[in-house]
Enzyme design. Structure first.
Site, short mmCIF file in Angstrom:
data_model
loop_
_atom_site.label_atom_id
_atom_site.label_comp_id
_atom_site.label_asym_id
_atom_site.label_seq_id
_atom_site.Cartn_x
_atom_site.Cartn_y
_atom_site.Cartn_z
N LYS A 125 27.13 49.06 -22.81
CA LYS A 125 26.83 49.65 -24.12
C LYS A 125 28.10 49.88 -24.94
O LYS A 125 28.07 49.80 -26.17
CB LYS A 125 26.02 50.94 -23.97
CG LYS A 125 24.59 50.63 -23.50
CD LYS A 125 23.57 51.66 -23.91
CE LYS A 125 22.16 51.13 -23.60
NZ LYS A 125 21.10 52.11 -23.71
N LYS A 167 19.74 41.28 -19.25
CA LYS A 167 18.49 42.05 -19.21
C LYS A 167 17.74 41.99 -20.54
O LYS A 167 18.38 41.99 -21.59
CB LYS A 167 18.86 43.51 -18.90
CG LYS A 167 17.71 44.43 -18.68
CD LYS A 167 18.17 45.86 -18.40
CE LYS A 167 18.28 46.68 -19.67
NZ LYS A 167 18.16 48.13 -19.47
N LYS A 210 15.22 46.53 -25.34
CA LYS A 210 14.45 46.76 -26.57
C LYS A 210 15.32 46.74 -27.81
O LYS A 210 14.84 46.48 -28.90
CB LYS A 210 13.64 48.06 -26.47
CG LYS A 210 14.44 49.32 -26.24
CD LYS A 210 13.52 50.52 -26.30
CE LYS A 210 13.36 51.26 -25.01
NZ LYS A 210 14.61 51.81 -24.43
N1 AQP Z 1 14.44 44.35 -18.59
C1 AQP Z 1 13.98 45.32 -17.80
N2 AQP Z 1 13.44 45.01 -16.61
C2 AQP Z 1 12.95 46.00 -15.79
N3 AQP Z 1 12.99 47.30 -16.12
C3 AQP Z 1 13.52 47.64 -17.30
N4 AQP Z 1 13.71 48.81 -17.92
C4 AQP Z 1 14.31 48.61 -19.11
N5 AQP Z 1 14.51 47.32 -19.31
C5 AQP Z 1 14.05 46.67 -18.20
C6 AQP Z 1 13.30 50.10 -17.36
O1 AQP Z 1 12.62 50.82 -18.39
C7 AQP Z 1 12.85 52.20 -18.20
C8 AQP Z 1 13.22 52.83 -19.49
O2 AQP Z 1 14.43 52.30 -19.96
P1 AQP Z 1 15.23 53.11 -21.04
O3 AQP Z 1 14.50 53.14 -22.29
O4 AQP Z 1 15.58 54.45 -20.52
O5 AQP Z 1 16.60 52.41 -21.16
P2 AQP Z 1 17.16 51.04 -20.85
O6 AQP Z 1 17.12 50.76 -19.39
O7 AQP Z 1 18.52 51.02 -21.47
O8 AQP Z 1 16.15 50.08 -21.59
P3 AQP Z 1 16.45 49.08 -22.73
O9 AQP Z 1 15.16 48.44 -23.09
O10 AQP Z 1 17.57 48.15 -22.35
O11 AQP Z 1 16.88 50.03 -23.92
P4 AQP Z 1 18.07 49.94 -24.92
O12 AQP Z 1 18.01 48.55 -25.52
O13 AQP Z 1 17.84 51.01 -25.90
O14 AQP Z 1 19.32 50.15 -24.11
C9 AQP Z 1 13.94 52.35 -17.14
O15 AQP Z 1 13.32 52.75 -15.93
C10 AQP Z 1 14.49 50.97 -17.01
O16 AQP Z 1 14.92 50.71 -15.69
#
Ligand code: AQP
Length: 331
Positions: free
Chosen positions: A115, A197, A200
């Site tokens: 990040k 990965k 979102k």
């Molecule tokens: N690509 C993924 N595959 C499997 N699990 C995923 N999670 C996120 N992306 C994947 C799981 O979703 C839960 C919530 O995630 P989060 O919102 O707390 O943060 P994150 O992991 O940082 O998700 P994003 O989508 O990548 O968000 P941004 O883009 O805002 O950083 C967690 O349990 C995570 O493991």
């Protein structure tokens, strides 16, 4: 620890429109716990502001994330669904645990490194201490089990270390949580860059399938998914794109990778991509319909938030009074 039930806690950030990574890696698994557990599912908006958010969008996504929890099958009568910032004990315990988390530990977190690279103009202290706040979220409810995607495993290990450290210094205070990462909760990768990965907040819309995407968009994104020059639907080294599509197909259908390879033997990538799109569209349809119904009733969502925050605050207070006593805080 509150009574004889096991406690389950997890959260999702309202930092974008949720993806099938969030769904398959996390939310879908939230519904897997038996009735005799105590379940807390949080919309973690304090975490979301570690990256700049547009306030009106953050507010909208907070409602949407809560509605998605319910649409994905979490009954608010049986699960405590709440918004993190509405329970101030998260921030309070977050600060306390900052003082029990080491600089070196936080420096090793891969999410911080990723990040920081993505948001080089805003490497704030909150981004760095994100894992201690996450530890606070979990430890506040004396959590036994944390269903998360595998990408969060490192943060969870840190939460365990912090709990153990606090317990060693002050005597038994926190339950040491275990991750719950089921086989179907594997890491869903970007459709355009399958080595990274699916996130979102990815600005490339073709890389991300969102839970609320229209069927046409879902089909289009899968058809455009990056694969390789082979044409055999089979897992393998250097076939990240196909490996990812097979994982997604398996997660939606419950089939194994071997069954999937046999089903698409000799059929080529085009047909397989369309089939992945179709199973995704049909799995998400009922969620999307229920979501639309819920979003039309904001008063109901607000009542769920209010009730959830009250219940969460009740249990958080129990932990905080213990923590305050152990630390020597007055009153
Ligand atoms: N690509 C993924 N595959 C499997 N699990 C995923 N999670 C996120 N992306 C994947 C799981 O979703 C839960 C919530 O995630 P989060 O919102 O707390 O943060 P994150 O992991 O940082 O998700 P994003 O989508 O990548 O968000 P941004 O883009 O805002 O950083 C967690 O349990 C995570 O493991």
């Amino acid at each position: 620890m509150f009574d004889n039930r096991k406690v389950v806690f997890s959260g999702v950030q309202p930092s974008g429109n949720l993806t099938i990574g969030n769904y398959l890696g996390a939310i879908k698994n939230f519904t897997a716990f038996p009735e005799d557990t105590m379940r807390f599912y949080c919309v973690v908006d304090l975490h979301a502001i570690t990256v700049r958010q547009v306030p009106a969008e953050l507010r909208r996504r907070t409602y949407e994330t809560l509605a998605l929890y319910i649409a994905c099958g979490l009954d608010p009568q049986k699960n405590t669904l709440f918004v993190q910032s509405q329970v101030p004990a998260h921030a309070e315990l977050g600060w306390i645990l900052d003082c029990y988390t080491m600089f070196g530990e936080l420096s090793r977190m891969t999410q911080f490194k990723d990040k920081s690279a993505k948001h080089a103009d805003n490497i704030n202290a909150g981004l760095f201490t994100y894992p201690s706040l996450m530890a606070a979220d979990i430890l506040l409810y004396q959590t036994d089990i944390v269903p998360v995607g595998i990408d969060q495993k490192q943060h969870l290990e840190l939460a365990r270390d912090v709990a153990n450290r606090f317990n060693t210094v002050h005597g038994d205070t926190f339950v040491v949580p275990e991750p719950y990462i089921p086989a179907s909760g594997m890491k869903i990768m970007s459709l355009q860059d399958p080595a990274s990965k699916m996130s979102k907040s990815d600005p490339n819309e073709n890389a991300v399938v969102r839970i609320l995407d229209e069927p046409d968009a879902i089909m289009r994104k899968f058809k455009r998914a990056v694969t390789d020059s082979d044409s055999r639907v089979a897992r393998g080294e250097g076939k990240d794109g196909i490996n990812n599509l097979i994982s997604i197909y398996c997660a939606f259908t419950g089939k194994t990778a071997e069954e999937t390879e046999r089903e698409f033997d000799g059929k080529g990538y085009g047909g397989f991509k369309a089939a992945v799109g179709e199973v995704c569209v049909s799995a998400l349809r009922p969620v999307q319909e229920e979501f639309a119904r819920l979003m039309a009733d904001k008063a109901y969502l607000e009542s769920v938030m209010k009730q959830g925050a009250e219940t969460a605050a009740y249990y958080a207070r129990k932990t905080m009074s213990k923590v305050r006593r152990k630390l020597g805080f007055v009153g």
